[in-house]
Design a protein around this motif. Structure first.
Motif, PDB file in Angstrom:
ATOM      1  N   ILE A 264       0.835  -1.202   0.000  1.00 61.67           N
ATOM      2  CA  ILE A 264       0.000   0.000   0.000  1.00 61.67           C
ATOM      3  C   ILE A 264       0.870   1.254   0.000  1.00 61.67           C
ATOM      4  CG2 ILE A 264      -1.697   1.312   1.322  1.00 61.67           C
ATOM      5  CD1 ILE A 264      -2.822  -1.324   2.338  1.00 61.67           C
ATOM      6  N   ALA A 265       1.908   1.256   0.853  1.00 62.01           N
ATOM      7  CA  ALA A 265       2.798   2.421   0.906  1.00 62.01           C
ATOM      8  C   ALA A 265       3.529   2.613  -0.423  1.00 62.01           C
ATOM      9  CB  ALA A 265       3.799   2.257   2.049  1.00 62.01           C
ATOM     10  N   GLY A 266       3.970   1.518  -1.039  1.00 61.97           N
ATOM     11  CA  GLY A 266       4.667   1.630  -2.316  1.00 61.97           C
ATOM     12  C   GLY A 266       3.774   2.120  -3.438  1.00 61.97           C
ATOM     13  N   LEU A 267       2.508   1.710  -3.433  1.00 58.88           N
ATOM     14  CA  LEU A 267       1.587   2.156  -4.475  1.00 58.88           C
ATOM     15  C   LEU A 267       1.313   3.659  -4.396  1.00 58.88           C
ATOM     16  CD1 LEU A 267      -1.005  -0.771  -4.391  1.00 58.88           C
ATOM     17  CD2 LEU A 267       0.610  -0.271  -6.219  1.00 58.88           C
ATOM     18  N   ARG A 268       1.506   4.241  -3.234  1.00 61.44           N
ATOM     19  CA  ARG A 268       1.260   5.672  -3.074  1.00 61.44           C
ATOM     20  C   ARG A 268       2.453   6.539  -3.461  1.00 61.44           C
ATOM     21  NH1 ARG A 268      -1.718   5.715   2.877  1.00 61.44           N
ATOM     22  NH2 ARG A 268      -3.699   4.779   2.208  1.00 61.44           N
ATOM     23  N   VAL A 269       3.611   5.946  -3.661  1.00 59.27           N
ATOM     24  CA  VAL A 269       4.822   6.730  -3.910  1.00 59.27           C
ATOM     25  C   VAL A 269       4.711   7.603  -5.163  1.00 59.27           C
ATOM     26  CG1 VAL A 269       7.280   6.562  -4.481  1.00 59.27           C
ATOM     27  CG2 VAL A 269       6.331   5.210  -2.609  1.00 59.27           C
ATOM     28  N   PRO A 270       4.229   7.087  -6.322  1.00 56.60           N
ATOM     29  CA  PRO A 270       4.116   7.975  -7.493  1.00 56.60           C
ATOM     30  C   PRO A 270       3.214   9.183  -7.249  1.00 56.60           C
ATOM     31  CG  PRO A 270       3.966   5.682  -8.169  1.00 56.60           C
ATOM     32  CD  PRO A 270       3.897   5.683  -6.675  1.00 56.60           C
ATOM     33  N   PHE A 271       2.109   8.991  -6.518  1.00 56.80           N
ATOM     34  CA  PHE A 271       1.236  10.125  -6.212  1.00 56.80           C
ATOM     35  C   PHE A 271       1.954  11.137  -5.328  1.00 56.80           C
ATOM     36  CE2 PHE A 271      -1.848  12.047  -3.249  1.00 56.80           C
ATOM     37  CZ  PHE A 271      -2.587  12.784  -4.161  1.00 56.80           C
ATOM     38  N   VAL A 272       2.709  10.651  -4.351  1.00 54.91           N
ATOM     39  CA  VAL A 272       3.483  11.552  -3.497  1.00 54.91           C
ATOM     40  C   VAL A 272       4.504  12.319  -4.322  1.00 54.91           C
ATOM     41  CG1 VAL A 272       5.167  11.622  -1.609  1.00 54.91           C
ATOM     42  CG2 VAL A 272       3.134  10.184  -1.413  1.00 54.91           C
ATOM     43  N   ALA A 273       5.181  11.624  -5.229  1.00 51.04           N
ATOM     44  CA  ALA A 273       6.173  12.288  -6.085  1.00 51.04           C
ATOM     45  C   ALA A 273       5.526  13.381  -6.933  1.00 51.04           C
ATOM     46  CB  ALA A 273       6.871  11.257  -6.971  1.00 51.04           C
ATOM     47  N   LEU A 274       4.330  13.128  -7.438  1.00 48.97           N
ATOM     48  CA  LEU A 274       3.630  14.126  -8.233  1.00 48.97           C
ATOM     49  C   LEU A 274       3.288  15.346  -7.388  1.00 48.97           C
ATOM     50  CD1 LEU A 274       2.262  14.799 -10.979  1.00 48.97           C
ATOM     51  CD2 LEU A 274       0.192  13.734 -10.070  1.00 48.97           C
TER      52      LEU A 274
ATOM     53  N   SER B 227       0.146   7.393 -11.462  1.00 49.26           N
ATOM     54  CA  SER B 227      -0.094   7.581 -10.025  1.00 49.26           C
ATOM     55  C   SER B 227      -1.559   7.400  -9.681  1.00 49.26           C
ATOM     56  CB  SER B 227       0.380   8.977  -9.602  1.00 49.26           C
ATOM     57  OG  SER B 227      -0.431   9.992 -10.169  1.00 49.26           O
ATOM     58  N   SER B 228      -2.471   7.803 -10.577  1.00 44.70           N
ATOM     59  CA  SER B 228      -3.901   7.652 -10.290  1.00 44.70           C
ATOM     60  C   SER B 228      -4.300   6.185 -10.242  1.00 44.70           C
ATOM     61  CB  SER B 228      -4.725   8.396 -11.347  1.00 44.70           C
ATOM     62  OG  SER B 228      -4.558   7.811 -12.633  1.00 44.70           O
ATOM     63  N   ILE B 229      -3.766   5.367 -11.160  1.00 49.13           N
ATOM     64  CA  ILE B 229      -4.077   3.931 -11.167  1.00 49.13           C
ATOM     65  C   ILE B 229      -3.560   3.266  -9.897  1.00 49.13           C
ATOM     66  CG2 ILE B 229      -3.614   1.751 -12.340  1.00 49.13           C
ATOM     67  CD1 ILE B 229      -3.498   3.319 -14.964  1.00 49.13           C
ATOM     68  N   LEU B 230      -2.314   3.564  -9.541  1.00 48.99           N
ATOM     69  CA  LEU B 230      -1.726   2.946  -8.357  1.00 48.99           C
ATOM     70  C   LEU B 230      -2.385   3.446  -7.075  1.00 48.99           C
ATOM     71  CD1 LEU B 230       2.072   2.941  -9.329  1.00 48.99           C
ATOM     72  CD2 LEU B 230       0.365   1.139  -9.622  1.00 48.99           C
ATOM     73  N   LEU B 231      -2.724   4.743  -7.032  1.00 49.03           N
ATOM     74  CA  LEU B 231      -3.382   5.277  -5.841  1.00 49.03           C
ATOM     75  C   LEU B 231      -4.767   4.665  -5.664  1.00 49.03           C
ATOM     76  CD1 LEU B 231      -3.363   7.290  -3.473  1.00 49.03           C
ATOM     77  CD2 LEU B 231      -4.350   8.984  -5.027  1.00 49.03           C
ATOM     78  N   ALA B 232      -5.497   4.478  -6.763  1.00 47.10           N
ATOM     79  CA  ALA B 232      -6.815   3.853  -6.669  1.00 47.10           C
ATOM     80  C   ALA B 232      -6.700   2.439  -6.118  1.00 47.10           C
ATOM     81  CB  ALA B 232      -7.485   3.844  -8.041  1.00 47.10           C
ATOM     82  N   ARG B 233      -5.701   1.699  -6.548  1.00 47.69           N
ATOM     83  CA  ARG B 233      -5.506   0.342  -6.019  1.00 47.69           C
ATOM     84  C   ARG B 233      -5.125   0.398  -4.540  1.00 47.69           C
ATOM     85  NH1 ARG B 233      -5.027  -4.828  -6.847  1.00 47.69           N
ATOM     86  NH2 ARG B 233      -3.350  -6.038  -5.899  1.00 47.69           N
ATOM     87  N   ALA B 234      -4.273   1.350  -4.176  1.00 50.89           N
ATOM     88  CA  ALA B 234      -3.893   1.488  -2.767  1.00 50.89           C
ATOM     89  C   ALA B 234      -5.106   1.824  -1.905  1.00 50.89           C
ATOM     90  CB  ALA B 234      -2.816   2.565  -2.623  1.00 50.89           C
ATOM     91  N   GLU B 235      -5.986   2.694  -2.409  1.00 52.87           N
ATOM     92  CA  GLU B 235      -7.178   3.051  -1.649  1.00 52.87           C
ATOM     93  C   GLU B 235      -8.110   1.853  -1.496  1.00 52.87           C
ATOM     94  OE1 GLU B 235      -7.923   5.945  -0.107  1.00 52.87           O
ATOM     95  OE2 GLU B 235      -5.851   6.460  -0.564  1.00 52.87           O
ATOM     96  N   ARG B 236      -8.217   1.031  -2.546  1.00 55.53           N
ATOM     97  CA  ARG B 236      -9.055  -0.165  -2.442  1.00 55.53           C
ATOM     98  C   ARG B 236      -8.508  -1.136  -1.405  1.00 55.53           C
ATOM     99  NH1 ARG B 236      -9.330   0.422  -8.164  1.00 55.53           N
ATOM    100  NH2 ARG B 236      -7.705  -1.151  -8.431  1.00 55.53           N
ATOM    101  N   LEU B 237      -7.191  -1.353  -1.400  1.00 54.42           N
ATOM    102  CA  LEU B 237      -6.589  -2.242  -0.418  1.00 54.42           C
ATOM    103  C   LEU B 237      -6.739  -1.680   0.991  1.00 54.42           C
ATOM    104  CD1 LEU B 237      -3.292  -3.266  -2.274  1.00 54.42           C
ATOM    105  CD2 LEU B 237      -5.320  -4.677  -1.902  1.00 54.42           C
ATOM    106  N   ASP B 238      -6.538  -0.384   1.122  1.00 55.73           N
ATOM    107  CA  ASP B 238      -6.690   0.256   2.432  1.00 55.73           C
ATOM    108  C   ASP B 238      -8.120   0.108   2.937  1.00 55.73           C
ATOM    109  OD1 ASP B 238      -6.473   1.778   4.688  1.00 55.73           O
ATOM    110  OD2 ASP B 238      -5.717   3.565   3.711  1.00 55.73           O
TER     111      ASP B 238
END
Length: 375
Positions: free
Chosen positions: A55-65, A125-136
């Motif tokens: 989950i933390a790794g999936l959020r990294v691209p969004f954080v970078a943006l 980042s949007s694709i990965l963040l959406a997956r991270a939010e679903r897992l969370d």
């Protein structure tokens, strides 16, 4: 030739420092995010370190943006300060090369980073963040979104008391077109070509309902000419019926996908779907305009970094110079938050709210550089 070579050299030093700063800041924020997720997962026996790290790794691209403008500012300040401390920029300016000449390379690099972030990093980042939010939501919050849009159809999920304890109803339909500027109210939201699946807590289908239209009323859905297909699939005659619900128009609107989970290329179509259904798309429009303004903001940050760090270090005040640059970046961040709130509230036009911080940063940077270069 000398100016072009120097500009390429400065641009390379600038790019290396910005990328290094972006990686360092993103890694630091990801570390704190991982610690927070581990704290939340400490009481859940079925959540291991691998899932938390995922989950933390999936959020990294969004954080970078999100932190890209600050990485450009801080990385640019360090890069220009090093070049000034080694007297490379001082000698270049003494040789008659204007600052406007050798700054062209770093500005183009910043623009390119902004364009890449908008066009490529934003969708990823949007694709990965959406997956991270679903897992969370599934493992750490045990909640699920009630709304989704797929293929132009609106999908809703609600509790169904008629299906027993823990039963749910899945509603699918085409949002009825709204007049321009029309507001969605409790009795004004409609779905066409509606299909409803009623499912028990044991995931057993109980019945399916087909209706040409469903209107959201206070406390229930009003279905016109609804045909019920029970578990034995023997269709019942069409009749008007009501389906109890706790949904409201405002709750449906608030449950739509966050603008952060939609990439740059997906936002225009999603905005069209929302507005066609009569919902407000102000947050999504603001996000789209902010992504469009990102390259200009990146260029402004590069010029700000040069304006705050090109003074000769023998005059002292290095700490004050760096603090001034960081303060300017923080001021632009505060301005972006304020204009964003005004934009979402409708007080400011969305375009002005999104582009104002970038324009203010660019004007401030140009004023600093004009004062530094031309006195």
């Amino acid at each position: 030739m000398i100016a072009a070579t120097l500009s390429l050299y400065v641009a390379r030093r600038f790019a290396v420092m910005v990328v290094s700063m972006l990686a360092a800041l993103a890694g630091l924020i990801a570390l704190f995010d991982l610690i927070e997720l581990m704290r939340r997962a400490a009481t859940r026996q079925d959540v291991g370190f691998g899932l938390v790290a995922q989950i933390a790794g999936l959020r990294v691209p969004f954080v970078a943006l999100q932190i890209l403008p600050f990485a450009i500012l801080i990385g640019g300040i360090i890069a220009f300060w090093r070049l000034t401390r080694s007297s490379e920029l001082i000698v270049a300016r003494a040789a008659g090369i204007s600052a406007w000449g050798f700054l062209a390379g770093p500005v183009l690099v910043a623009l390119a980073m902004g364009v890449i972030a908008t066009a490529a990093l934003s969708p990823l980042s949007s694709i990965l963040l959406a997956r991270a939010e679903r897992l969370d939501a599934a493992y750490l919050r045990n909640t699920a979104g009630i709304t989704a849009i797929a293929g132009g159809r609106l999908w809703l999920r609600q509790a169904d008391r008629g299906a027993g304890e823990g039963g749910v109803a899945i509603i699918s339909g085409l949002p009825a077109p709204r007049r321009a500027g029309a507001l969605v109210t409790a009795g004004g939201f409609e779905l066409n070509t509606v299909s409803i699946w009623r499912i028990s807590a044991a995931d057993q289908p109980l019945e399916r309902i087909e209706a040409p239209r469903a209107r959201l009323m206070p406390g229930h859905w009003a279905l016109d000419a609804a045909i019920v297909f029970p578990a034995d699939r023997a269709a019942l005659p069409a009749r008007a019926m009501e389906l109890p619900t706790e949904l409201t128009a405002s709750r449906i609107e608030d449950s739509f996908a966050s603008p952060d989970t939609l990439g740059f290329w997906s936002l225009p179509a999603f905005i069209g779907l929302l507005e066609e259904a009569g919902f407000s798309a102000v947050r999504h429009r603001l996000r789209l305009q902010s992504l469009l303004a990102l390259p200009l903001l990146a260029a402004a940050m590069a010029l700000l970094a040069a304006g705050f760090s090109m003074r000769h270090t023998r005059r002292g005040g290095v700490g004050g110079m760096i603090a001034s640059g960081v303060s300017a970046g923080f001021a632009l961040f505060v301005l972006d938050r304020i204009t964003g709130e005004f934009g979402q509230a409708g007080t400011l036009p969305v375009t002005l709210a999104a582009w104002a911080p970038a324009a203010a940063g660019l004007l401030l940077a140009l004023a600093l550089l004009v004062h530094l270069e031309d006195g």
